[in-house]
Design a protein around this motif. Structure first.
Motif, PDB file in Angstrom:
ATOM      1  N   VAL A 113      11.203   2.630  -1.356  1.00 24.65           N
ATOM      2  CA  VAL A 113      11.514   3.051   0.006  1.00 24.65           C
ATOM      3  C   VAL A 113      12.815   3.864  -0.114  1.00 24.65           C
ATOM      4  N   ALA A 114      13.695   3.360  -1.152  1.00 24.46           N
ATOM      5  CA  ALA A 114      14.980   4.096  -1.265  1.00 24.46           C
ATOM      6  C   ALA A 114      14.673   5.609  -1.612  1.00 24.46           C
ATOM      7  N   LYS A 115      13.808   5.592  -2.762  1.00 21.72           N
ATOM      8  CA  LYS A 115      13.790   6.779  -3.400  1.00 21.72           C
ATOM      9  C   LYS A 115      13.180   7.945  -2.216  1.00 21.72           C
ATOM     10  N   ARG A 116      12.286   7.453  -1.267  1.00 22.49           N
ATOM     11  CA  ARG A 116      11.657   8.325  -0.188  1.00 22.49           C
ATOM     12  C   ARG A 116      12.527   8.578   0.669  1.00 22.49           C
ATOM     13  N   ALA A 117      13.539   7.565   1.148  1.00 24.27           N
ATOM     14  CA  ALA A 117      14.453   7.730   2.154  1.00 24.27           C
ATOM     15  C   ALA A 117      15.569   8.729   1.710  1.00 24.27           C
ATOM     16  N   ALA A 118      15.803   8.600   0.415  1.00 24.78           N
ATOM     17  CA  ALA A 118      17.100   9.550  -0.055  1.00 24.78           C
ATOM     18  C   ALA A 118      16.742  11.099  -0.152  1.00 24.78           C
ATOM     19  N   GLU A 119      15.543  11.288  -0.480  1.00 21.47           N
ATOM     20  CA  GLU A 119      14.876  12.662  -0.123  1.00 21.47           C
ATOM     21  C   GLU A 119      15.300  13.230   1.251  1.00 21.47           C
ATOM     22  N   GLN A 120      15.353  12.322   2.362  1.00 21.96           N
ATOM     23  CA  GLN A 120      15.507  12.833   3.633  1.00 21.96           C
ATOM     24  C   GLN A 120      17.035  12.680   4.027  1.00 21.96           C
ATOM     25  N   MET A 121      18.030  12.364   3.208  1.00 25.71           N
ATOM     26  CA  MET A 121      19.534  12.172   3.423  1.00 25.71           C
ATOM     27  C   MET A 121      20.220  13.208   2.951  1.00 25.71           C
ATOM     28  N   GLU A 133      18.576  -7.508  -6.447  1.00 22.48           N
ATOM     29  CA  GLU A 133      20.195  -7.131  -6.601  1.00 22.48           C
ATOM     30  C   GLU A 133      20.584  -6.278  -7.653  1.00 22.48           C
ATOM     31  N   ALA A 134      20.043  -6.509  -8.814  1.00 22.92           N
ATOM     32  CA  ALA A 134      20.300  -5.417 -10.001  1.00 22.92           C
ATOM     33  C   ALA A 134      19.664  -4.100  -9.356  1.00 22.92           C
ATOM     34  N   SER A 135      18.551  -4.006  -8.734  1.00 17.69           N
ATOM     35  CA  SER A 135      17.979  -2.743  -8.639  1.00 17.69           C
ATOM     36  C   SER A 135      18.957  -2.209  -7.377  1.00 17.69           C
ATOM     37  N   VAL A 136      19.637  -2.845  -6.471  1.00 16.82           N
ATOM     38  CA  VAL A 136      20.790  -2.213  -5.477  1.00 16.82           C
ATOM     39  C   VAL A 136      21.981  -1.329  -6.757  1.00 16.82           C
ATOM     40  N   ARG A 137      22.273  -2.322  -7.800  1.00 17.22           N
ATOM     41  CA  ARG A 137      23.285  -1.364  -8.621  1.00 17.22           C
ATOM     42  C   ARG A 137      22.724  -0.365  -8.982  1.00 17.22           C
ATOM     43  N   TYR A 138      21.328  -0.305  -9.296  1.00 18.28           N
ATOM     44  CA  TYR A 138      20.890   1.104 -10.241  1.00 18.28           C
ATOM     45  C   TYR A 138      20.804   2.029  -9.051  1.00 18.28           C
ATOM     46  N   LEU A 139      20.340   1.532  -8.033  1.00 13.38           N
ATOM     47  CA  LEU A 139      20.176   2.591  -6.983  1.00 13.38           C
ATOM     48  C   LEU A 139      21.306   3.189  -6.591  1.00 13.38           C
ATOM     49  N   PHE A 190      21.984   7.420  -6.766  1.00 10.01           N
ATOM     50  CA  PHE A 190      22.079   8.128  -5.513  1.00 10.01           C
ATOM     51  C   PHE A 190      23.648   8.308  -4.850  1.00 10.01           C
ATOM     52  N   GLY A 191      24.545   7.530  -5.760  1.00  4.99           N
ATOM     53  CA  GLY A 191      25.937   7.905  -5.243  1.00  4.99           C
ATOM     54  C   GLY A 191      26.496   9.170  -5.266  1.00  4.99           C
ATOM     55  N   PRO A 192      26.028   9.973  -6.391  1.00  3.20           N
ATOM     56  CA  PRO A 192      26.517  11.497  -6.483  1.00  3.20           C
ATOM     57  C   PRO A 192      26.072  12.141  -5.330  1.00  3.20           C
ATOM     58  N   ARG A 193      25.118  11.648  -4.675  1.00  6.17           N
ATOM     59  CA  ARG A 193      24.427  12.519  -3.481  1.00  6.17           C
ATOM     60  C   ARG A 193      25.286  12.120  -2.206  1.00  6.17           C
ATOM     61  N   ASP A 220       1.039  -1.178  -0.013  1.00  4.72           N
ATOM     62  CA  ASP A 220       0.000   0.088  -0.071  1.00  4.72           C
ATOM     63  C   ASP A 220       0.923   1.224  -0.008  1.00  4.72           C
ATOM     64  N   ILE A 221       0.823   1.930  -1.137  1.00  3.64           N
ATOM     65  CA  ILE A 221       1.969   2.954  -1.147  1.00  3.64           C
ATOM     66  C   ILE A 221       1.598   4.111  -0.291  1.00  3.64           C
ATOM     67  N   ALA A 222       0.153   4.230  -0.194  1.00  3.09           N
ATOM     68  CA  ALA A 222       0.027   5.373   0.884  1.00  3.09           C
ATOM     69  C   ALA A 222       0.501   5.020   2.189  1.00  3.09           C
ATOM     70  N   SER A 223       0.905   3.687   2.788  1.00  3.18           N
ATOM     71  CA  SER A 223       1.210   3.498   3.953  1.00  3.18           C
ATOM     72  C   SER A 223       2.774   3.763   3.888  1.00  3.18           C
ATOM     73  N   VAL A 224       3.342   3.630   2.833  1.00  2.00           N
ATOM     74  CA  VAL A 224       4.978   3.841   2.608  1.00  2.00           C
ATOM     75  C   VAL A 224       5.179   5.240   2.913  1.00  2.00           C
TER      76      VAL A 224
END
Ligand code: NAD
Length: 262
Positions: free
Chosen positions: A127-135, A167-173, A177-180, A68-72
């Protein structure tokens, strides 16, 4: 004890009970001075997670069902309100219909394939996209995977396919986000007796086989997984991103067991 996580705040998603890998990691990070927030999936698990949170003095304990994306979104809204920034995230979430964690992969249903992918793989991206906004000052995130992403394993089936995509998404993420200054890695754990682990067909045989044939001749402990999470989430691993870090008593390096062990 050296407080490697002092001053760092992190979200831990995926504690179901005191056998959960995420709980082992929470204890280690807490012992090293981290301030933590937990999520739990549904009130039934909440009843188990809240007393565990109390043990570590964790005050932010939030419901979150990643289907449920609203809950995330609500989880990250609360975090933004309560904390000025986030330093790390643990995503220890996986699900596939138990009826398809046995038999042939070829028989996976379309519905279960999609649901498994959303919960076990795509939720980490959301989750990673939302978390990165707060980092704003950088950070570190990890997810949990298993070696059946790389090799065919009886009964693991669609979960192996989801872990390969995870595991592929770990590499893409990590690349996104590496430049940040945000690092993204995965821990590939050896078998652990948890709620999720016991849902896999013939789990006992799998545990026994891997313990017998891994170089260390044993399984891994929650403390050992906690230690590896501490490394990946702290500044100790500052130059490491996009990695799949095996914590499996070395099982992944073995192509064939020693003939005397067969
Ligand atoms: P666990 O049962 O303790 O944890 C799995 C968690 O996933 C639970 O907390 C559950 O609530 C959560 N979850 C499932 N669907 C969800 C949803 N829709 N929304 C939110 N949360 C949801 O088992 P575990 O073994 O600690 O699993 C944690 C991670 O470790 C999983 O990704 C699993 O695949 C991975 N892993 C486990 C093993 C093992 O042998 N146990 C080995 C390698 C990797």
């Amino acid at each position: 004890m050296q407080e490697l996580m002092k001053g760092k705040r992190g979200l831990i998603m995926g504690i179901a009970n005191d056998h959960s890998i995420a709980w082992g990691m929470a204890k280690t990070l807490h012992a090293h001075g981290a301030e933590l927030a937990f999520t739990f999936q549904g009130e039934a698990l909440g009843k188990r997670v809240k007393p565990l949170a109390e043990q570590l003095g964790v005050e932010l304990v939030l419901p979150c069902d990643v289907e449920d994306i609203a809950s995330v979104d609500a989880t990250f809204d609360v975090l933004r309100e309560k904390w000025s920034r986030l330093d790390f995230v643990i995503h220890a979430i996986g699900f596939a219909d138990k009826n398809e964690l046995k038999g042939r992969y070829a028989d996976t249903s379309r519905e279960n394939f999609s649901r498994t992918m959303v919960i076990s793989c795509f939720s980490f991206t959301e989750v990673a996209k939302r978390a990165a906004e707060q980092m704003p000052q950088g950070g570190s995130m990890i997810t949990l995977t298993y070696g059946a992403s790389m090799r065919a394993m009886p009964n693991y089936n669609v979960m192996g396919v989801a872990k390969a995509a995870l595991e592929a998404s770990v590499r893409y993420l990590a690349a996104d986000f590496g430049p940040r200054g945000i690092r993204v890695n995965a821990i590939s754990a050896g078998p652990v007796r948890t709620l999720a682990g016991s849902g896999i067909g013939e789990a006992r045989a799998m545990f026994a086989f891997q313990q017998k044939h891994s170089p260390l001749r044993r399984g891994v402990t929650l403390d050992e997984l906690g230690g590896s999470a501490l490394y990946l989430l702290s500044d100790l691993s500052g130059g490491v991103t996009g990695e799949i870090h095996y914590v499996d008593s070395g099982y992944n390096i073995v192509l064939m067991p020693k003939p005397e062990d067969l």
